[in-house]
Design an enzyme around this catalytic site. Structure first.
Site, PDB file in Angstrom:
ATOM      1  CG  ASP A 102      51.148  64.604  39.146  1.00 53.19           C
ATOM      2  OD1 ASP A 102      51.558  63.706  38.388  1.00 53.19           O
ATOM      3  OD2 ASP A 102      51.868  65.523  39.561  1.00 53.19           O
ATOM      4  CB  SER A 182      53.818  50.758  24.108  1.00 58.34           C
ATOM      5  OG  SER A 182      54.260  51.039  22.792  1.00 58.34           O
ATOM      6  CE1 TYR A 195      55.361  56.107  25.209  1.00 53.17           C
ATOM      7  CE2 TYR A 195      56.183  54.560  23.566  1.00 53.17           C
ATOM      8  CZ  TYR A 195      55.135  55.091  24.303  1.00 53.17           C
ATOM      9  OH  TYR A 195      53.865  54.590  24.123  1.00 53.17           O
ATOM     10  CE  LYS A 199      53.979  53.459  27.306  1.00 52.85           C
ATOM     11  NZ  LYS A 199      52.709  53.412  28.091  1.00 52.85           N
TER      12      LYS A 199
END
Length: 356
Positions: A102, A182, A195, A199
């Site tokens: 994790d 990304s 998100y 990134k």
């Protein structure tokens, strides 16, 4: 005033055209050098690779490819007894070992590090691939602070946490740190803000670490794909998250945006699913190159085809005004809805102007 506007417009056009020609030149040089000069691979024997996020998607597929190519693989899975990890273990060689991990837990990362140290044998830890990621949230007003925290915790602090633990092993052999970031870490896209924020942080971390590792001879590589068809990018999961989000919104937000906006937003998300790239092998190939090439690129931007790659590069190199324009065009094509409150404001402003 008109002359100033004309000069400003000319500068923008000049910058965009110059960026396009530079990208074409870079592409030609890249093909020549990669094809004829720098396409040599390191020997996989005695080299181990640690990969996070191997339950599914890029991590799972990359673990399989590296194992097939002869590398020793530590495939870290959030659910080490789950179907993804079980199938991966059954369908690969005994060089691949499943590790529970994790990335949001310091204790879990240290346990994984201890497992790797105890099972390296005569191998060296040649590379780590920080691939684990999550996608939560929508626009700023539709996202909770917890969704921002979750994205940053996994997508930004996760790679940092794993790298800090494993970096001493990597430094000893002048190995590789590969970060799956990304395209969204270079160009901000609306309606996926938590998100994107995470990134951008991941890309900044990658670039800082790369420069810090120059003296050690460690290569730090960023993989920056477009949206590919993985479980994290499935339209079904996005639509389910939309339903849950809209059901929990404050009534004042719902009133400002209007029910028709939410219906249109849902349709837009469903339509956007058509733009997801199907061939994830392009990302897997980029990850394999980052690990195995003797002279890897600093940044890989895997896309479904050359046209999308060129458009993405143009977006990155273009002035902010052109990025904004491109965003407006995309959302117009996707039939993005307009908030009711914003349309009401336009009407009020128009009426006020008429009365004046």
């Amino acid at each position: 005033m008109e002359l100033s506007n004309d000069i400003s417009t000319f500068r923008r056009i000049y910058k965009t055209v110059f960026a396009v020609f530079r990208l074409i030149f870079q592409g030609i040089c890249n093909v020549i050098t990669k094809t004829f000069l720098f396409w040599k691979h390191v020997k996989p024997e005695g080299k181990a690779v640690f990969i996070t996020g191997c339950d599914s998607g890029f991590g799972n597929a990359t673990a399989r490819k590296l194992d097939a190519k002869g590398f020793h693989v530590f495939a870290a899975c959030l659910f080490p007894l789950g179907p993804g990890a079980t199938q991966l273990s059954q369908e690969t060689s005994d060089r691949l070992k499943i590790v529970g991990l994790d990335v949001t837990s310091e204790e879990s990362v240290l346990k994984a590090l201890e497992f790797v140290k105890n099972n390296l044998g005569h191998c060296i830890l040649w590379a780590i691939i920080n691939n684990a990621g999550v996608y939560k949230g929508l626009s700023v007003e539709f996202s909770s602070l917890q969704e921002f925290r979750d994205c940053v915790e996994v997508n930004a602090f996760g790679p940092i946490r794993v790298t800090k633990a494993f970096l001493p092993l990597i430094r000893k052999v002048k190995g590789r740190v590969v970060n799956v970031t990304s395209m969204g870490g270079r160009v901000a896209a609306p309606n996926m803000t938590p998100y994107i924020v995470s990134k951008f942080a991941a890309v900044a971390y990658n670039d800082c670490l790369r420069r810090e590792m120059f003296d050690w001879g460690v290569r730090v590589i960023s993989i920056e794909p477009e949206a590919f068809n993985t479980p994290m990018a499935s339209t079904e999961s996005h639509l389910k998250r939309l339903e849950d989000t809209f059901a929990s919104l404050d009534p004042s937000i719902i009133d400002d945006y209007g029910l028709e906006y939410f219906k249109g937003f849902k349709s837009m998300v469903a339509y956007s699913g058509n733009f997801v790239a199907p061939n994830i092998y392009r990302v897997v190939d980029a990850l394999y190159s980052a690990v195995s090439l003797k002279y890897p690129d600093t940044i890989y931007m895997p896309c479904r085809n050359f046209i999308i790659e060129a458009l993405n590069l143009m977006a990155i190199k273009s002035p902010v005004c052109m990025q904004d324009f491109g965003s407006k065009v995309f959302y117009a094509i996707a039939n993005s809805p307009k908030p009711k409150g914003a349309e009401d404001l336009v009407e009020v402003c128009s009426e006020n102007n008429l009365t004046k």
